[in-house]
Design a protein around this motif. Structure first.
Motif, mmCIF file in Angstrom:
data_model
loop_
_atom_site.group_PDB
_atom_site.id
_atom_site.type_symbol
_atom_site.label_atom_id
_atom_site.label_comp_id
_atom_site.label_asym_id
_atom_site.label_seq_id
_atom_site.Cartn_x
_atom_site.Cartn_y
_atom_site.Cartn_z
ATOM 1 N N ASN A 279 0.810 -1.220 0.000
ATOM 2 C CA ASN A 279 0.000 0.000 0.000
ATOM 3 C C ASN A 279 0.845 1.273 0.000
ATOM 4 O O ASN A 279 0.516 2.249 0.671
ATOM 5 C CB ASN A 279 -0.962 0.006 1.195
ATOM 6 N N ALA A 280 1.957 1.255 -0.730
ATOM 7 C CA ALA A 280 2.776 2.457 -0.881
ATOM 8 C C ALA A 280 2.029 3.433 -1.791
ATOM 9 O O ALA A 280 1.663 3.065 -2.915
ATOM 10 C CB ALA A 280 4.126 2.095 -1.472
ATOM 11 N N PRO A 281 1.792 4.652 -1.367
ATOM 12 C CA PRO A 281 0.957 5.573 -2.140
ATOM 13 C C PRO A 281 1.410 5.775 -3.581
ATOM 14 O O PRO A 281 0.573 5.853 -4.488
ATOM 15 C CB PRO A 281 1.043 6.883 -1.341
ATOM 16 N N ASP A 282 2.726 5.834 -3.817
ATOM 17 C CA ASP A 282 3.200 6.095 -5.173
ATOM 18 C C ASP A 282 3.280 4.834 -6.027
ATOM 19 O O ASP A 282 3.565 4.909 -7.223
ATOM 20 C CB ASP A 282 4.576 6.777 -5.138
ATOM 21 N N ALA A 283 3.042 3.661 -5.430
ATOM 22 C CA ALA A 283 3.108 2.403 -6.171
ATOM 23 C C ALA A 283 1.830 1.600 -5.971
ATOM 24 O O ALA A 283 1.838 0.372 -5.999
ATOM 25 C CB ALA A 283 4.320 1.591 -5.735
ATOM 26 N N ARG A 284 0.749 2.308 -5.802
ATOM 27 C CA ARG A 284 -0.546 1.668 -5.565
ATOM 28 C C ARG A 284 -1.341 1.657 -6.864
ATOM 29 O O ARG A 284 -1.660 2.715 -7.398
ATOM 30 C CB ARG A 284 -1.304 2.448 -4.487
ATOM 31 N N PRO A 285 -1.686 0.474 -7.379
ATOM 32 C CA PRO A 285 -2.477 0.440 -8.613
ATOM 33 C C PRO A 285 -3.898 0.920 -8.353
ATOM 34 O O PRO A 285 -4.410 0.846 -7.234
ATOM 35 C CB PRO A 285 -2.455 -1.041 -9.004
ATOM 36 N N ASP A 286 -4.541 1.380 -9.399
ATOM 37 C CA ASP A 286 -5.927 1.837 -9.294
ATOM 38 C C ASP A 286 -6.912 0.687 -9.446
ATOM 39 O O ASP A 286 -8.066 0.804 -9.034
ATOM 40 C CB ASP A 286 -6.204 2.906 -10.354
ATOM 41 N N PHE A 287 -6.469 -0.419 -10.029
ATOM 42 C CA PHE A 287 -7.255 -1.649 -10.105
ATOM 43 C C PHE A 287 -6.284 -2.802 -10.290
ATOM 44 O O PHE A 287 -5.137 -2.604 -10.709
ATOM 45 C CB PHE A 287 -8.303 -1.597 -11.218
ATOM 46 N N ALA A 288 -6.722 -4.008 -9.949
ATOM 47 C CA ALA A 288 -5.796 -5.139 -9.966
ATOM 48 C C ALA A 288 -6.523 -6.423 -10.327
ATOM 49 O O ALA A 288 -7.741 -6.542 -10.140
ATOM 50 C CB ALA A 288 -5.114 -5.288 -8.608
ATOM 51 N N GLY A 289 -5.742 -7.385 -10.830
ATOM 52 C CA GLY A 289 -6.277 -8.696 -11.163
ATOM 53 C C GLY A 289 -5.332 -9.794 -10.714
ATOM 54 O O GLY A 289 -4.110 -9.665 -10.852
ATOM 55 N N LEU A 290 -5.895 -10.874 -10.164
ATOM 56 C CA LEU A 290 -5.146 -12.053 -9.750
ATOM 57 C C LEU A 290 -5.737 -13.254 -10.474
ATOM 58 O O LEU A 290 -6.892 -13.619 -10.245
ATOM 59 C CB LEU A 290 -5.251 -12.268 -8.235
ATOM 60 N N VAL A 291 -4.963 -13.870 -11.363
ATOM 61 C CA VAL A 291 -5.437 -15.032 -12.105
ATOM 62 C C VAL A 291 -4.642 -16.241 -11.650
ATOM 63 O O VAL A 291 -3.418 -16.231 -11.677
ATOM 64 C CB VAL A 291 -5.300 -14.821 -13.623
ATOM 65 N N TYR A 292 -5.340 -17.279 -11.232
ATOM 66 C CA TYR A 292 -4.801 -18.460 -10.540
ATOM 67 C C TYR A 292 -3.651 -18.103 -9.605
ATOM 68 O O TYR A 292 -2.547 -18.627 -9.668
ATOM 69 C CB TYR A 292 -4.452 -19.606 -11.490
ATOM 70 N N GLY A 293 -4.017 -17.168 -8.687
ATOM 71 C CA GLY A 293 -3.094 -16.749 -7.635
ATOM 72 C C GLY A 293 -3.697 -16.999 -6.271
ATOM 73 O O GLY A 293 -4.664 -17.752 -6.130
ATOM 74 N N PRO A 294 -3.159 -16.361 -5.242
ATOM 75 C CA PRO A 294 -3.663 -16.575 -3.885
ATOM 76 C C PRO A 294 -5.123 -16.158 -3.735
ATOM 77 O O PRO A 294 -5.566 -15.166 -4.320
ATOM 78 C CB PRO A 294 -2.755 -15.688 -3.029
ATOM 79 N N THR A 295 -5.860 -16.921 -2.949
ATOM 80 C CA THR A 295 -7.228 -16.534 -2.577
ATOM 81 C C THR A 295 -7.350 -16.426 -1.063
ATOM 82 O O THR A 295 -8.446 -16.214 -0.553
ATOM 83 C CB THR A 295 -8.250 -17.569 -3.090
#
Length: 274
Positions: A179-195
Protein backbone atom coordinates in the motif's frame (compact mmCIF):
# COMPACT_ATOMS: atom_id res chain seq x y z
CA UNK A 1 12.23 -28.28 -22.40
CA UNK A 2 14.51 -27.07 -25.19
CA UNK A 3 16.68 -23.97 -25.51
CA UNK A 4 15.67 -21.21 -27.92
CA UNK A 5 17.53 -18.16 -29.12
CA UNK A 6 16.74 -14.89 -27.38
CA UNK A 7 13.82 -13.49 -29.38
CA UNK A 8 13.57 -10.00 -30.79
CA UNK A 9 11.52 -8.15 -28.19
CA UNK A 10 9.99 -4.67 -28.34
CA UNK A 11 12.13 -1.94 -26.77
CA UNK A 12 12.01 -2.07 -22.98
CA UNK A 13 12.78 0.32 -20.12
CA UNK A 14 15.15 -0.68 -17.32
CA UNK A 15 13.57 -0.41 -13.88
CA UNK A 16 15.45 0.92 -10.84
CA UNK A 17 16.56 -1.57 -8.18
CA UNK A 18 17.08 -0.77 -4.52
CA UNK A 19 19.03 -4.03 -4.17
CA UNK A 20 20.78 -5.99 -6.90
CA UNK A 21 20.49 -9.73 -7.51
CA UNK A 22 23.89 -11.42 -7.91
CA UNK A 23 23.69 -13.86 -10.81
CA UNK A 24 26.66 -14.89 -12.95
CA UNK A 25 24.48 -16.80 -15.41
CA UNK A 26 23.12 -14.86 -18.39
CA UNK A 27 19.43 -14.38 -19.08
CA UNK A 28 18.25 -17.15 -21.42
CA UNK A 29 15.12 -18.56 -23.03
CA UNK A 30 13.61 -22.04 -23.30
CA UNK A 31 10.59 -23.54 -24.99
CA UNK A 32 8.26 -25.86 -23.10
CA UNK A 33 6.12 -26.59 -26.15
CA UNK A 34 5.11 -24.91 -29.39
CA UNK A 35 2.97 -22.39 -27.50
CA UNK A 36 5.15 -21.51 -24.55
CA UNK A 37 8.50 -19.72 -24.29
CA UNK A 38 10.01 -19.00 -20.92
CA UNK A 39 12.79 -16.66 -19.84
CA UNK A 40 15.00 -17.47 -16.87
CA UNK A 41 17.95 -15.99 -14.98
CA UNK A 42 16.38 -12.54 -15.14
CA UNK A 43 18.62 -10.35 -13.00
CA UNK A 44 17.61 -6.91 -14.30
CA UNK A 45 13.92 -5.97 -14.30
CA UNK A 46 12.42 -4.25 -17.32
CA UNK A 47 9.10 -2.87 -18.45
CA UNK A 48 8.02 -3.34 -22.07
CA UNK A 49 5.29 -1.14 -23.61
CA UNK A 50 3.46 -3.25 -26.19
CA UNK A 51 3.54 -1.31 -29.49
CA UNK A 52 0.08 -2.40 -30.69
CA UNK A 53 -1.48 -0.79 -27.63
CA UNK A 54 0.43 2.48 -27.77
CA UNK A 55 -1.27 4.12 -30.78
CA UNK A 56 -3.29 7.31 -30.54
CA UNK A 57 -2.95 10.19 -28.13
CA UNK A 58 -6.14 10.02 -26.06
CA UNK A 59 -5.40 9.11 -22.42
CA UNK A 60 -6.25 5.49 -21.77
CA UNK A 61 -6.13 3.09 -18.85
CA UNK A 62 -3.01 0.94 -18.53
CA UNK A 63 -2.63 -2.72 -17.63
CA UNK A 64 0.75 -4.03 -16.50
CA UNK A 65 1.02 -7.79 -17.04
CA UNK A 66 3.00 -9.72 -14.42
CA UNK A 67 3.68 -13.29 -15.67
CA UNK A 68 4.17 -16.26 -13.38
CA UNK A 69 6.69 -19.08 -13.26
CA UNK A 70 7.31 -20.04 -9.65
CA UNK A 71 9.85 -17.19 -9.35
CA UNK A 72 12.23 -19.37 -11.44
CA UNK A 73 11.11 -18.25 -14.90
CA UNK A 74 8.55 -16.02 -16.60
CA UNK A 75 5.88 -17.51 -18.86
CA UNK A 76 6.34 -14.83 -21.50
CA UNK A 77 3.96 -16.21 -24.14
CA UNK A 78 1.15 -17.74 -22.09
CA UNK A 79 0.94 -14.92 -19.54
CA UNK A 80 2.67 -12.11 -21.39
CA UNK A 81 2.64 -11.61 -25.15
CA UNK A 82 -0.47 -13.71 -25.82
CA UNK A 83 -2.53 -11.89 -23.19
CA UNK A 84 -1.18 -8.54 -24.42
CA UNK A 85 -2.39 -9.28 -27.94
CA UNK A 86 -5.91 -9.79 -26.60
CA UNK A 87 -5.83 -6.71 -24.39
CA UNK A 88 -4.55 -4.22 -26.96
CA UNK A 89 -7.77 -4.11 -29.04
CA UNK A 90 -9.75 -3.25 -25.91
CA UNK A 91 -8.37 0.27 -25.79
CA UNK A 92 -5.88 0.03 -22.93
CA UNK A 93 -2.13 0.65 -22.88
CA UNK A 94 -0.44 -2.68 -22.22
CA UNK A 95 2.92 -3.26 -20.57
CA UNK A 96 4.77 -6.46 -19.67
CA UNK A 97 6.88 -6.58 -16.54
CA UNK A 98 9.95 -8.78 -16.66
CA UNK A 99 10.80 -9.07 -12.98
CA UNK A 100 13.81 -10.73 -11.40
CA UNK A 101 13.83 -14.52 -11.10
CA UNK A 102 15.81 -17.03 -9.06
CA UNK A 103 19.33 -17.74 -10.35
CA UNK A 104 19.27 -21.32 -11.64
CA UNK A 105 22.72 -21.74 -13.16
CA UNK A 106 24.07 -21.37 -16.68
CA UNK A 107 22.55 -23.34 -19.54
CA UNK A 108 19.51 -25.46 -20.31
CA UNK A 109 20.66 -28.45 -18.26
CA UNK A 110 20.95 -26.36 -15.11
CA UNK A 111 17.55 -24.83 -15.81
CA UNK A 112 15.91 -28.22 -16.34
CA UNK A 113 17.44 -29.52 -13.12
CA UNK A 114 16.10 -26.53 -11.19
CA UNK A 115 12.61 -26.93 -12.65
CA UNK A 116 12.59 -30.63 -11.84
CA UNK A 117 13.68 -29.93 -8.26
CA UNK A 118 10.86 -27.43 -7.81
CA UNK A 119 7.92 -28.98 -9.62
CA UNK A 120 8.66 -32.68 -9.17
CA UNK A 121 10.32 -32.79 -5.75
CA UNK A 122 9.00 -29.61 -4.14
CA UNK A 123 12.44 -28.30 -3.24
CA UNK A 124 13.74 -24.75 -2.97
CA UNK A 125 10.98 -23.09 -0.95
CA UNK A 126 13.45 -21.00 1.05
CA UNK A 127 15.10 -19.63 -2.09
CA UNK A 128 11.77 -18.81 -3.69
CA UNK A 129 10.72 -17.00 -0.52
CA UNK A 130 13.78 -14.78 -0.91
CA UNK A 131 12.68 -13.87 -4.43
CA UNK A 132 9.19 -12.69 -3.48
CA UNK A 133 10.27 -9.30 -2.05
CA UNK A 134 12.27 -8.62 -5.23
CA UNK A 135 9.28 -9.46 -7.42
CA UNK A 136 7.08 -7.18 -5.32
CA UNK A 137 9.64 -4.37 -5.53
CA UNK A 138 9.84 -4.76 -9.31
CA UNK A 139 6.05 -4.65 -9.57
CA UNK A 140 6.02 -1.44 -7.55
CA UNK A 141 8.78 0.01 -9.74
CA UNK A 142 6.71 -0.77 -12.85
CA UNK A 143 3.67 1.03 -11.45
CA UNK A 144 5.81 4.04 -10.56
CA UNK A 145 7.35 4.03 -14.04
CA UNK A 146 3.99 4.04 -15.83
CA UNK A 147 2.66 6.75 -13.54
CA UNK A 148 5.76 8.90 -14.03
CA UNK A 149 5.51 8.62 -17.83
CA UNK A 150 1.71 8.82 -18.04
CA UNK A 151 1.80 11.97 -20.14
CA UNK A 152 4.42 10.66 -22.55
CA UNK A 153 2.68 7.30 -22.96
CA UNK A 154 -0.86 8.77 -23.07
CA UNK A 155 -1.96 6.92 -19.96
CA UNK A 156 -4.67 8.15 -17.61
CA UNK A 157 -2.69 8.36 -14.32
CA UNK A 158 -5.87 7.57 -12.35
CA UNK A 159 -6.45 4.30 -14.23
CA UNK A 160 -3.28 2.24 -13.90
CA UNK A 161 -3.85 -1.44 -13.24
CA UNK A 162 -1.88 -4.64 -12.78
CA UNK A 163 -2.79 -8.19 -13.81
CA UNK A 164 -0.73 -10.99 -12.29
CA UNK A 165 -0.67 -14.73 -12.93
CA UNK A 166 0.40 -17.38 -10.42
CA UNK A 167 3.71 -16.16 -8.91
CA UNK A 168 3.01 -12.85 -10.67
CA UNK A 169 -0.30 -12.71 -8.80
CA UNK A 170 1.63 -13.17 -5.56
CA UNK A 171 3.81 -10.21 -6.52
CA UNK A 172 0.74 -8.12 -7.31
CA UNK A 173 -0.89 -9.03 -4.00
CA UNK A 174 2.31 -8.09 -2.18
CA UNK A 175 2.34 -4.71 -3.89
CA UNK A 176 -1.30 -4.18 -2.93
CA UNK A 177 -0.67 -5.10 0.69
CA UNK A 178 2.38 -2.84 0.88
CA UNK A 179 0.00 0.00 0.00
CA UNK A 180 2.78 2.46 -0.88
CA UNK A 181 0.96 5.57 -2.14
CA UNK A 182 3.20 6.10 -5.17
CA UNK A 183 3.11 2.40 -6.17
CA UNK A 184 -0.55 1.67 -5.57
CA UNK A 185 -2.48 0.44 -8.61
CA UNK A 186 -5.93 1.84 -9.29
CA UNK A 187 -7.26 -1.65 -10.10
CA UNK A 188 -5.80 -5.14 -9.97
CA UNK A 189 -6.28 -8.70 -11.16
CA UNK A 190 -5.15 -12.05 -9.75
CA UNK A 191 -5.44 -15.03 -12.11
CA UNK A 192 -4.80 -18.46 -10.54
CA UNK A 193 -3.09 -16.75 -7.64
CA UNK A 194 -3.66 -16.58 -3.89
CA UNK A 195 -7.23 -16.53 -2.58
CA UNK A 196 -6.23 -16.60 1.09
CA UNK A 197 -5.06 -13.51 2.98
CA UNK A 198 -6.02 -11.64 6.13
CA UNK A 199 -4.50 -8.30 5.19
CA UNK A 200 -6.47 -5.90 3.01
CA UNK A 201 -4.94 -2.49 2.30
CA UNK A 202 -6.75 0.64 3.37
CA UNK A 203 -8.92 1.99 0.54
CA UNK A 204 -8.31 -1.21 -1.41
CA UNK A 205 -8.71 -0.82 -5.18
CA UNK A 206 -11.20 -2.83 -7.26
CA UNK A 207 -10.01 -6.43 -7.64
CA UNK A 208 -10.64 -9.13 -10.25
CA UNK A 209 -9.78 -12.69 -9.23
CA UNK A 210 -10.15 -15.97 -11.11
CA UNK A 211 -9.08 -19.51 -10.24
CA UNK A 212 -10.02 -23.11 -11.07
CA UNK A 213 -11.23 -25.41 -8.29
CA UNK A 214 -8.66 -28.02 -9.34
CA UNK A 215 -5.69 -25.62 -9.31
CA UNK A 216 -2.67 -27.64 -8.15
CA UNK A 217 -0.99 -24.79 -6.28
CA UNK A 218 -3.72 -22.58 -4.82
CA UNK A 219 -6.81 -24.79 -5.05
CA UNK A 220 -6.69 -25.84 -1.40
CA UNK A 221 -6.64 -22.29 -0.06
CA UNK A 222 -9.75 -20.85 1.53
CA UNK A 223 -11.32 -17.66 0.16
CA UNK A 224 -10.46 -15.34 3.04
CA UNK A 225 -8.84 -12.86 0.64
CA UNK A 226 -12.06 -12.63 -1.34
CA UNK A 227 -14.23 -12.39 1.79
CA UNK A 228 -12.02 -9.82 3.49
CA UNK A 229 -11.77 -7.70 0.33
CA UNK A 230 -15.54 -7.66 0.19
CA UNK A 231 -15.90 -6.91 3.91
CA UNK A 232 -13.57 -3.94 3.52
CA UNK A 233 -16.11 -2.33 1.23
CA UNK A 234 -13.86 -2.55 -1.82
CA UNK A 235 -15.24 -3.78 -5.12
CA UNK A 236 -14.41 -7.34 -6.14
CA UNK A 237 -15.21 -9.65 -9.04
CA UNK A 238 -14.47 -13.32 -8.29
CA UNK A 239 -14.71 -16.32 -10.61
CA UNK A 240 -14.28 -19.87 -9.28
CA UNK A 241 -14.23 -22.17 -12.29
CA UNK A 242 -15.10 -25.82 -11.72
CA UNK A 243 -12.07 -26.97 -13.72
CA UNK A 244 -9.12 -25.70 -15.68
CA UNK A 245 -6.10 -26.52 -13.57
CA UNK A 246 -3.22 -24.06 -13.42
CA UNK A 247 -1.83 -21.95 -16.25
CA UNK A 248 -4.92 -21.51 -18.43
CA UNK A 249 -4.18 -17.88 -19.38
CA UNK A 250 -3.84 -18.37 -23.14
CA UNK A 251 -4.16 -22.14 -23.52
CA UNK A 252 -7.82 -23.20 -23.84
CA UNK A 253 -8.52 -26.69 -22.51
CA UNK A 254 -12.28 -27.09 -22.93
CA UNK A 255 -13.28 -26.01 -19.42
CA UNK A 256 -15.19 -22.95 -18.29
CA UNK A 257 -11.87 -21.35 -17.30
CA UNK A 258 -11.44 -20.69 -21.03
CA UNK A 259 -13.86 -17.80 -20.47
CA UNK A 260 -11.67 -15.98 -17.94
CA UNK A 261 -10.48 -13.35 -20.42
CA UNK A 262 -14.02 -12.68 -21.66
CA UNK A 263 -15.04 -12.07 -18.06
CA UNK A 264 -12.01 -9.87 -17.41
CA UNK A 265 -12.71 -7.80 -20.53
CA UNK A 266 -16.34 -7.37 -19.43
CA UNK A 267 -15.14 -6.29 -15.97
CA UNK A 268 -12.78 -3.71 -17.48
CA UNK A 269 -15.61 -2.25 -19.56
CA UNK A 270 -18.17 -2.25 -16.75
CA UNK A 271 -15.64 -0.60 -14.43
CA UNK A 272 -14.84 2.18 -16.91
CA UNK A 273 -11.27 1.11 -17.61
CA UNK A 274 -11.68 0.93 -21.38
Amino acid sequence: MTPVATPAEPPSIALPMAATLPNRAPEAWARQDARERQVYNVSRPTLTPMPASMTGTAPQAAVILVPGGGFQFLAMDNEGYDVASRLAPLGVRVFILKYRTQPVGDGIDAYKAAIKATFQRGEGAAMRAQMIPLAIADTQAAIRMVRAHAGEWHVDPARIGVLGFSAGAMAVLGALQANAPDARPDFAGLVYGPTQADSVPASAPPLFAAIAADDRFFGQQDFSLISNWRKSGAKIEFHLFSGGGHGFASQPNGTTSDLWFTEYAAWLKASGYN
